[in-house]
Write an enzyme that holds these catalytic residues in place. Structure first.
Site, mmCIF file in Angstrom:
data_model
loop_
_atom_site.group_PDB
_atom_site.id
_atom_site.type_symbol
_atom_site.label_atom_id
_atom_site.label_comp_id
_atom_site.label_asym_id
_atom_site.label_seq_id
_atom_site.Cartn_x
_atom_site.Cartn_y
_atom_site.Cartn_z
ATOM 1 N N LYS A 192 0.825 -1.191 0.000
ATOM 2 C CA LYS A 192 0.000 0.000 0.000
ATOM 3 C C LYS A 192 0.868 1.253 0.000
ATOM 4 O O LYS A 192 1.930 1.285 0.598
ATOM 5 C CB LYS A 192 -0.916 -0.011 1.231
ATOM 6 C CG LYS A 192 -1.941 -1.144 1.216
ATOM 7 C CD LYS A 192 -2.813 -1.098 2.450
ATOM 8 C CE LYS A 192 -3.853 -2.209 2.416
ATOM 9 N NZ LYS A 192 -4.722 -2.187 3.624
ATOM 10 N N HIS A 263 -6.612 -13.314 3.168
ATOM 11 C CA HIS A 263 -6.396 -12.517 4.371
ATOM 12 C C HIS A 263 -6.120 -13.417 5.576
ATOM 13 O O HIS A 263 -5.299 -13.081 6.435
ATOM 14 C CB HIS A 263 -7.638 -11.657 4.622
ATOM 15 C CG HIS A 263 -7.345 -10.381 5.345
ATOM 16 N ND1 HIS A 263 -6.442 -9.449 4.887
ATOM 17 C CD2 HIS A 263 -7.830 -9.874 6.505
ATOM 18 C CE1 HIS A 263 -6.390 -8.433 5.715
ATOM 19 N NE2 HIS A 263 -7.216 -8.664 6.710
ATOM 20 N N ARG A 266 -2.595 -14.574 5.519
ATOM 21 C CA ARG A 266 -1.726 -13.484 5.995
ATOM 22 C C ARG A 266 -1.760 -13.418 7.516
ATOM 23 O O ARG A 266 -0.710 -13.260 8.162
ATOM 24 C CB ARG A 266 -2.203 -12.177 5.359
ATOM 25 C CG ARG A 266 -1.415 -10.927 5.707
ATOM 26 C CD ARG A 266 -1.879 -9.796 4.791
ATOM 27 N NE ARG A 266 -1.564 -8.496 5.304
ATOM 28 C CZ ARG A 266 -0.392 -7.871 5.141
ATOM 29 N NH1 ARG A 266 0.583 -8.462 4.497
ATOM 30 N NH2 ARG A 266 -0.206 -6.653 5.619
ATOM 31 N N HIS A 289 3.261 -3.148 7.414
ATOM 32 C CA HIS A 289 2.424 -2.214 8.160
ATOM 33 C C HIS A 289 3.179 -0.913 8.397
ATOM 34 O O HIS A 289 4.348 -0.935 8.788
ATOM 35 C CB HIS A 289 2.028 -2.808 9.517
ATOM 36 C CG HIS A 289 1.005 -3.894 9.418
ATOM 37 N ND1 HIS A 289 0.797 -4.821 10.421
ATOM 38 C CD2 HIS A 289 0.124 -4.208 8.432
ATOM 39 C CE1 HIS A 289 -0.173 -5.648 10.048
ATOM 40 N NE2 HIS A 289 -0.592 -5.293 8.853
ATOM 41 N N TYR A 298 -2.011 -8.775 16.724
ATOM 42 C CA TYR A 298 -1.657 -10.197 16.667
ATOM 43 C C TYR A 298 -1.091 -10.683 17.995
ATOM 44 O O TYR A 298 -1.197 -11.866 18.313
ATOM 45 C CB TYR A 298 -0.638 -10.450 15.551
ATOM 46 C CG TYR A 298 -1.170 -10.164 14.175
ATOM 47 C CD1 TYR A 298 -2.018 -11.066 13.536
ATOM 48 C CD2 TYR A 298 -0.828 -9.000 13.509
ATOM 49 C CE1 TYR A 298 -2.512 -10.798 12.277
ATOM 50 C CE2 TYR A 298 -1.318 -8.726 12.243
ATOM 51 C CZ TYR A 298 -2.156 -9.626 11.634
ATOM 52 O OH TYR A 298 -2.656 -9.357 10.388
#
Length: 319
Positions: A192, A263, A266, A289, A298
Site C-alpha cells: 500500500k 487474508h 496473511r 504495516h 496479533y
C-alpha cells in the site's frame, strides 16, 4: 456520471473487493452492504455527494446516529456499531486508494473501545493440509498453485501483491532457490502507498517457486505474449486476483477447510511467527504495516492462544 451514482459505484467496487480479495462470508458481506448503504444515505442527507467532500465530522455523526437510533433504525449495540465503523473505514481507505478521494476522513475515527475483532488464523497443520491440496502432482497449473500458496503463506503477502509480482521480483536465491547460489532468497513486494519491502523466502516456498519457474512457467508462457508476470494463467497472461482467489478456494475445499481466504493466510503467517518468538517489529516490517500498532493486534491473538492451552491443561484454574 451523477454524484450519487459515482459514490455508489465506488461502494459497489469495494463490496466486490471484500468478496474476492478478502473472502468475506456471505452473512458478513450482507451486513457490510447494509451498513454502507445506510452510510451513503447518511452522507447524501448531509449534502456530501462524493467522497472528496466527506469530513471527519460526517463519519463521527454517523457513529453517533448508529448508537442513538432514529425512527427507521433501532440503536445499535456497541459490537454492531463497531462493525459498521470498520466497514466505513475500509470504504474510505478503498476510495483513497482508487483515487476517488483526496484524503481519508475516517482514519482517526475509532470503533467503540474493546470491541476490535481479532484476526483469525488457521493452525500449522491446517496450512500443511492446504498446501498439500494444490492439485494433481506434476501438472503445470499444480506447480503454479503450489508456488502461489506457499508464497502467500510464507511471506504474508496480500493477494494483490502476489499477483502483481514480476519474475525479476523473486531473487536472488539460495542453494536450492531461484536466482543464484548461496544467497538469501527474497521476494520484493509492492504494498500500500507504493511501499516496497523485501521478504525472505523459506525453504519450502523457494523449492515450490523454483519448481514452478523451471518446469511450469515456460509451458504456460508459451501460450501468451511475453508478459513478465511471475504467476501466469492457463492462457499465458497474468493471473488475476480473482484467479488466485479461486486457486485458494479450490485447495481449501479439497483440504476440507472452510472459510480460508488470502487474508486469513496473511493472519496465519503473522500469528505463527509471533508464536515462534519473532519480535513484533520484525513482523511489522514483513507485513508492510506502516505502524506497529496495526501489528500489535496479533500479540493479543497469541496471548489468547496461551490462555486456551493453559486452561486445557489446568481446567480448574480460573481464567
Amino acid at each position: 456520471m451523477g454524484a450519487l451514482s459515482e459514490t455508489e459505484a465506488v461502494l459497489s467496487s469495494y463490496l466486490a473487493h471484500l468478496a474476492v480479495e478478502r473472502g468475506l462470508a456471505a452473512n458478513t458481506l450482507a451486513s457490510y452492504r447494509r451498513d454502507l448503504r445506510r452510510y451513503v444515505e447518511h452522507l447524501r442527507e448531509r449534502g456530501r455527494h462524493t467522497f472528496r467532500e466527506v469530513g471527519e465530522d460526517d463519519v463521527v455523526a454517523f457513529l453517533d446516529a448508529l448508537r442513538e437510533g432514529d425512527a427507521e433504525h433501532p440503536a445499535l449495540a456497541a459490537g454492531s456499531a463497531a462493525r459498521a465503523v470498520s466497514a466505513v473505514r475500509g470504504l474510505h481507505r478503498f476510495a483513497l486508494r482508487e483515487g476517488a478521494a483526496a484524503h481519508d476522513p475516517a482514519h482517526e475515527v475509532r470503533s467503540p473501545r474493546g470491541l476490535r475483532p481479532l484476526p483469525k488464523a488457521i493452525s500449522v497443520e491446517e496450512v500443511e493440509r492446504l498446501l498439500a491440496a494444490a492439485g494433481p502432482d506434476g501438472a503445470p497449473l499444480t506447480l503454479r498453485n503450489r508456488a502461489l500458496l506457499e508464497l502467500l503463506y510464507g511471506t504474508g503477502a496480500r493477494i494483490s501483491e502476489a499477483v502483481g509480482l514480476a519474475v525479476d521480483d523473486a531473487g536472488p536465491g539460495g542453494d536450492d532457490g531461484p536466482g543464484g547460489q548461496g544467497e538469501t532468497a527474497v521476494v520484493r513486494l509492492r504494498g500500500k502507498g507504493g511501499r516496497t519491502r523485501a521478504v525472505p523466502l523459506g525453504r519450502y516456498a523457494r523449492r515450490a517457486l523454483e519448481a514452478y519457474l523451471t518446469r511450469a512457467r515456460p509451458l504456460l508462457a508459451a501460450h501468451g505474449r511475453g508478459t513478465q508476470a511471475l504467476f501466469l494463467n492457463a492462457r499465458g497472461g497474468r493471473l488475476t486476483r480473482q484467479g488466485a482467489w479461486e486457486v485458494l478456494q479450490a485447495a481449501a475445499e479439497r483440504a476440507g477447510l472452510a472459510g480460508v481466504s488470502p487474508h486469513i493466510l496473511r493472519h496465519s503467517f503473522a500469528t505463527h511467527l509471533l508464536d515462534g518468538g519473532v519480535d513484533v517489529r520484525v513482523v511489522q516490517e514483513l507485513l508492510g504495516h506502516a505502524s506497529v500498532t496495526t501489528t500489535q493486534v496479533y500479540t493479543q491473538v497469541t496471548v489468547d492462544r496461551l490462555r486456551e492451552v493453559y486452561a486445557a491443561a489446568r481446567p480448574r484454574v480460573r481464567r
